[in-house]
Design a protein around this motif. Sequence first.
Motif, mmCIF file in Angstrom:
data_model
loop_
_atom_site.group_PDB
_atom_site.id
_atom_site.type_symbol
_atom_site.label_atom_id
_atom_site.label_comp_id
_atom_site.label_asym_id
_atom_site.label_seq_id
_atom_site.Cartn_x
_atom_site.Cartn_y
_atom_site.Cartn_z
ATOM 1 N N ASP A 68 23.911 76.201 57.788
ATOM 2 C CA ASP A 68 25.082 76.051 56.916
ATOM 3 C C ASP A 68 24.617 75.663 55.516
ATOM 4 O O ASP A 68 24.138 74.553 55.304
ATOM 5 N N SER A 103 26.772 75.944 52.905
ATOM 6 C CA SER A 103 28.030 75.955 52.169
ATOM 7 C C SER A 103 28.232 74.675 51.378
ATOM 8 O O SER A 103 27.575 73.642 51.610
ATOM 9 N N VAL A 104 29.176 74.732 50.448
ATOM 10 C CA VAL A 104 29.521 73.554 49.646
ATOM 11 C C VAL A 104 30.140 72.467 50.515
ATOM 12 O O VAL A 104 30.250 71.311 50.086
ATOM 13 N N PHE A 105 30.528 72.807 51.731
ATOM 14 C CA PHE A 105 31.181 71.847 52.615
ATOM 15 C C PHE A 105 30.190 71.079 53.493
ATOM 16 O O PHE A 105 30.593 70.163 54.212
ATOM 17 N N ASN A 106 28.915 71.465 53.423
ATOM 18 C CA ASN A 106 27.884 70.758 54.186
ATOM 19 C C ASN A 106 27.384 69.566 53.368
ATOM 20 O O ASN A 106 26.495 69.688 52.530
ATOM 21 N N LYS A 107 27.950 68.405 53.608
ATOM 22 C CA LYS A 107 27.617 67.208 52.830
ATOM 23 C C LYS A 107 26.177 66.764 53.052
ATOM 24 O O LYS A 107 25.596 66.070 52.217
ATOM 25 N N ASN A 108 25.578 67.181 54.146
ATOM 26 C CA ASN A 108 24.189 66.810 54.445
ATOM 27 C C ASN A 108 23.209 67.385 53.435
ATOM 28 O O ASN A 108 22.119 66.838 53.223
ATOM 29 N N LYS A 137 23.302 67.238 50.362
ATOM 30 C CA LYS A 137 23.116 66.303 49.249
ATOM 31 C C LYS A 137 21.932 65.375 49.474
ATOM 32 O O LYS A 137 21.442 64.734 48.544
ATOM 33 N N ASN A 138 21.447 65.310 50.701
ATOM 34 C CA ASN A 138 20.305 64.453 51.026
ATOM 35 C C ASN A 138 18.974 65.119 50.726
ATOM 36 O O ASN A 138 17.920 64.513 50.927
ATOM 37 N N ARG A 157 29.001 78.881 48.330
ATOM 38 C CA ARG A 157 27.716 78.219 48.107
ATOM 39 C C ARG A 157 27.544 77.779 46.659
ATOM 40 O O ARG A 157 28.072 78.406 45.739
ATOM 41 N N ASN A 158 26.700 76.764 46.494
ATOM 42 C CA ASN A 158 26.331 76.305 45.154
ATOM 43 C C ASN A 158 25.040 76.940 44.648
ATOM 44 O O ASN A 158 24.732 76.837 43.460
#
Length: 226
Positions: free
Chosen positions: A31, A33-38, A40-41, A74-75
Motif C-alpha cells: 500500500d 497510498s496517501v491513506f497509509n499512515k505508516n 510517514k515513518n 499516491r504522493n
Amino acid sequence: MMQNLKELLLNINGAKVIEPSIDYSEYMQLDLSVFNKNLKNYKLENASDYELFIQSQLDEKKAKIAYGGYLEKRNLYKRSSVFSSENSEERDIHIGLDLWINKQATIHAVLDGVIHSFQNNTDLGDYGPTIILEHRYKDIIFYSLYGHLSEESLHDKEVGQKVVKGEQIANLGLPPINGDYAPHLHFQIILDIEDKTGDYPGVSSENNINFYKNNCPNPNDLLKIY
C-alpha cells in the motif's frame, strides 16, 4: 464495450508478466497510498529510499514480489512535472498495477498479440522504456502496457511483431533509466489506446478518473493475483 472487456478478462487467464518462476503465494500486497499512515515513518524521497523500503517489506513478509496500486491515490508523483503543471489538475491516482522486485526481472507477454508500439519516455517520473502490445480476443481489441523496462528491451523490436502468451519480451529497468523509480513493472490494460503510441497515461486526476476506470480495467481481472 467496457463491460464486455471486463467479462472477457475475468474468463481468461493471462500469463504471469514478471519472473514466472515465482508463485503468487510468494507475492505480498503493498500500500503506497496517501491513506497509509505508516509511510510517514520512512524517509521516502528518491528511488534508493523506495528500494530500501520495499525490500524491508518483502523481507518482513518473506515475499519476493510486492503488488498493488490500482486506483491508489499516491504522493510519490509530486516530485515530477509530468503529473502536474500550472494549467492542469494534479494527477495522482494510479490506474495500472505495479509489481515491485529489486532486480532486473524478466518481463513476459500476458497474452498472444502483436507489438503495437514502443518508446523510451525519458522524463523524470515517466515510464522510461515502454512496450505496448495489442490483443484481439472474441472480436474485442485491447492493449497491455509494460512500463519501466530496460533500454535493451527496446532493441530489435518492430511494430506488428507477433508475441506469444508467456514469451519474454523485456527485462525490468533500474533507476534512473526506468523513470528513476525503485525497480518495478507498471502493467496496465487499455481498451481505447486513442492516438497514443509508446505511451499512455498511467496516472489520472480526480476529474478524469471515471473515464480511466472505464478505459483501463483492473489488470488483476486478467492476472488473478488476488
